[in-house]
Design a protein around this motif. Structure first.
Motif, mmCIF file in Angstrom:
data_model
loop_
_atom_site.group_PDB
_atom_site.id
_atom_site.type_symbol
_atom_site.label_atom_id
_atom_site.label_comp_id
_atom_site.label_asym_id
_atom_site.label_seq_id
_atom_site.Cartn_x
_atom_site.Cartn_y
_atom_site.Cartn_z
ATOM 1 N N GLN A 1 0.867 -1.358 0.107
ATOM 2 C CA GLN A 1 0.015 -0.065 -0.081
ATOM 3 C C GLN A 1 0.861 1.124 0.029
ATOM 4 N N VAL A 2 0.175 2.527 -0.160
ATOM 5 C CA VAL A 2 0.801 3.562 0.009
ATOM 6 C C VAL A 2 0.633 4.205 1.229
ATOM 7 N N GLN A 3 1.931 4.815 1.688
ATOM 8 C CA GLN A 3 1.516 5.540 3.238
ATOM 9 C C GLN A 3 1.972 6.802 3.035
ATOM 10 N N VAL A 4 1.098 7.662 3.567
ATOM 11 C CA VAL A 4 0.945 9.091 3.541
ATOM 12 C C VAL A 4 1.349 9.645 4.830
ATOM 13 N N VAL A 5 2.295 10.593 5.041
ATOM 14 C CA VAL A 5 2.575 11.261 6.363
ATOM 15 C C VAL A 5 2.508 12.803 6.078
ATOM 16 N N GLU A 6 1.916 13.583 6.940
ATOM 17 C CA GLU A 6 1.794 14.870 7.113
ATOM 18 C C GLU A 6 2.753 15.534 8.063
ATOM 19 N N SER A 7 3.412 16.666 7.931
ATOM 20 C CA SER A 7 4.104 17.354 8.836
ATOM 21 C C SER A 7 4.024 18.821 8.855
ATOM 22 N N GLY A 8 4.399 19.588 9.798
ATOM 23 C CA GLY A 8 4.432 20.918 9.472
ATOM 24 C C GLY A 8 3.560 21.858 10.415
ATOM 25 N N SER A 30 1.852 6.065 -10.051
ATOM 26 C CA SER A 30 1.632 6.976 -10.591
ATOM 27 C C SER A 30 0.714 7.911 -9.582
ATOM 28 N N ILE A 31 0.545 9.333 -9.757
ATOM 29 C CA ILE A 31 -0.018 9.815 -8.862
ATOM 30 C C ILE A 31 -1.346 10.562 -9.680
ATOM 31 N N ALA A 32 -2.670 10.572 -9.218
ATOM 32 C CA ALA A 32 -3.791 10.921 -9.768
ATOM 33 C C ALA A 32 -4.352 12.515 -9.307
ATOM 34 N N CYS A 95 -3.669 15.058 4.607
ATOM 35 C CA CYS A 95 -3.055 14.876 3.198
ATOM 36 C C CYS A 95 -4.007 13.675 2.459
ATOM 37 N N HIS A 96 -4.377 13.772 1.334
ATOM 38 C CA HIS A 96 -5.214 12.729 0.513
ATOM 39 C C HIS A 96 -4.597 12.412 -0.734
ATOM 40 N N ILE A 97 -4.317 11.547 -0.851
ATOM 41 C CA ILE A 97 -3.524 11.152 -2.400
ATOM 42 C C ILE A 97 -4.277 9.892 -2.780
ATOM 43 N N THR A 98 -4.395 9.953 -4.327
ATOM 44 C CA THR A 98 -4.892 8.975 -4.997
ATOM 45 C C THR A 98 -3.875 8.638 -6.298
ATOM 46 N N GLY A 99 -4.008 7.280 -6.902
ATOM 47 C CA GLY A 99 -3.336 7.250 -8.042
ATOM 48 C C GLY A 99 -3.193 5.646 -8.010
ATOM 49 N N LEU A 100 -2.036 5.106 -8.644
ATOM 50 C CA LEU A 100 -1.664 3.725 -9.076
ATOM 51 C C LEU A 100 -0.566 3.476 -8.235
ATOM 52 N N TRP A 101 -0.451 2.134 -7.787
ATOM 53 C CA TRP A 101 0.736 1.469 -7.006
ATOM 54 C C TRP A 101 0.901 0.083 -7.774
ATOM 55 N N ARG A 102 2.225 -0.542 -7.325
ATOM 56 C CA ARG A 102 2.574 -1.754 -8.101
ATOM 57 C C ARG A 102 2.724 -2.871 -7.151
ATOM 58 N N PRO A 103 1.834 -3.547 -6.642
ATOM 59 C CA PRO A 103 2.158 -4.715 -5.858
ATOM 60 C C PRO A 103 2.751 -5.723 -6.761
ATOM 61 N N GLN A 104 2.206 -5.713 -7.999
ATOM 62 C CA GLN A 104 2.904 -6.607 -9.017
ATOM 63 C C GLN A 104 2.376 -5.813 -10.532
ATOM 64 N N TYR A 105 1.321 -5.294 -10.588
ATOM 65 C CA TYR A 105 0.963 -4.552 -11.702
ATOM 66 C C TYR A 105 0.148 -3.409 -11.011
ATOM 67 N N PRO A 106 -0.164 -2.266 -11.891
ATOM 68 C CA PRO A 106 -0.679 -1.208 -11.474
ATOM 69 C C PRO A 106 -2.030 -1.408 -10.845
ATOM 70 N N VAL A 107 -2.359 -1.042 -9.623
ATOM 71 C CA VAL A 107 -3.548 -1.174 -8.941
ATOM 72 C C VAL A 107 -3.845 0.474 -8.430
ATOM 73 N N SER A 108 -4.960 0.809 -8.077
ATOM 74 C CA SER A 108 -5.282 2.089 -7.558
ATOM 75 C C SER A 108 -5.224 2.040 -6.434
ATOM 76 N N PHE A 109 -4.875 3.089 -5.695
ATOM 77 C CA PHE A 109 -4.925 3.399 -3.950
ATOM 78 C C PHE A 109 -5.683 4.783 -3.864
ATOM 79 N N ASP A 110 -5.938 4.808 -2.367
ATOM 80 C CA ASP A 110 -6.553 6.069 -1.823
ATOM 81 C C ASP A 110 -6.153 6.067 -0.613
ATOM 82 N N SER A 111 -5.134 7.028 -0.224
ATOM 83 C CA SER A 111 -4.462 7.042 1.050
ATOM 84 C C SER A 111 -4.714 8.270 1.681
ATOM 85 N N TRP A 112 -4.920 8.297 3.114
ATOM 86 C CA TRP A 112 -5.052 9.404 3.983
ATOM 87 C C TRP A 112 -3.855 9.503 4.675
ATOM 88 N N GLY A 113 -3.304 10.459 5.189
ATOM 89 C CA GLY A 113 -2.451 10.801 6.289
ATOM 90 C C GLY A 113 -3.285 10.782 7.648
#
Length: 122
Positions: A1-8, A30-32, A95-113
């Motif tokens: 999965q894709v991890q999202v971390v905010e700071s500041g 990729s990032i959408a 922070c909210h980020i969507t896009g595609l990640w590669r566990p083996q082939y591109p799969v969509s992700f929807d991640s929140w910090g």
């Protein structure tokens, strides 16, 4: 999965500035879309700023002209420059980020910090 971390986040006086950072990590293909949301106690979560793959940028009316959203060249990081801060900006920012990640082939992700707290007070 894709991890999202905010700071500041932190405590700042009215009229001051803060710069929030958000970094995505993982096997990103990729990032959408990258968004900043905020939620204050007793209020609904609201979209503050958004940038998509085509670099189209949107701002909430309440922050237009004061906040600037930007990305790094690699587009795995997103920033929110917050200027002329008001007490009404006090909230937890997510922070909210969507896009595609590669566990083996591109799969969509929807991640929140987990959020970073901003308090605007004198």
């Amino acid at each position: 999965q894709v991890q999202v971390v905010e700071s500041g986040g932190g405590l700042v006086q009215p009229g001051g500035s803060l710069r929030l950072s958000c970094a995505a990590s993982g096997n990103i293909h990729s990032i959408a879309n990258m968004d900043w949301y905020r939620q204050a106690p007793g209020k609904q979560r609201e979209l503050v700023a958004s940038v998509n793959r085509a670099n189209n940028i949107k701002y909430a009316d309440s922050v237009q002209g004061r906040f600037i959203i930007s990305t790094a060249n690699a587009k795995t990081s997103v920033y929110l420059q917050m200027n002329l801060l008001k007490p009404e900006d006090t909230a937890t920012y997510y922070c909210h980020i969507t896009g595609l990640w590669r566990p083996q082939y591109p799969v969509s992700f929807d991640s929140w910090g987990r959020g970073t707290q901003v308090i605007v007070s004198s």
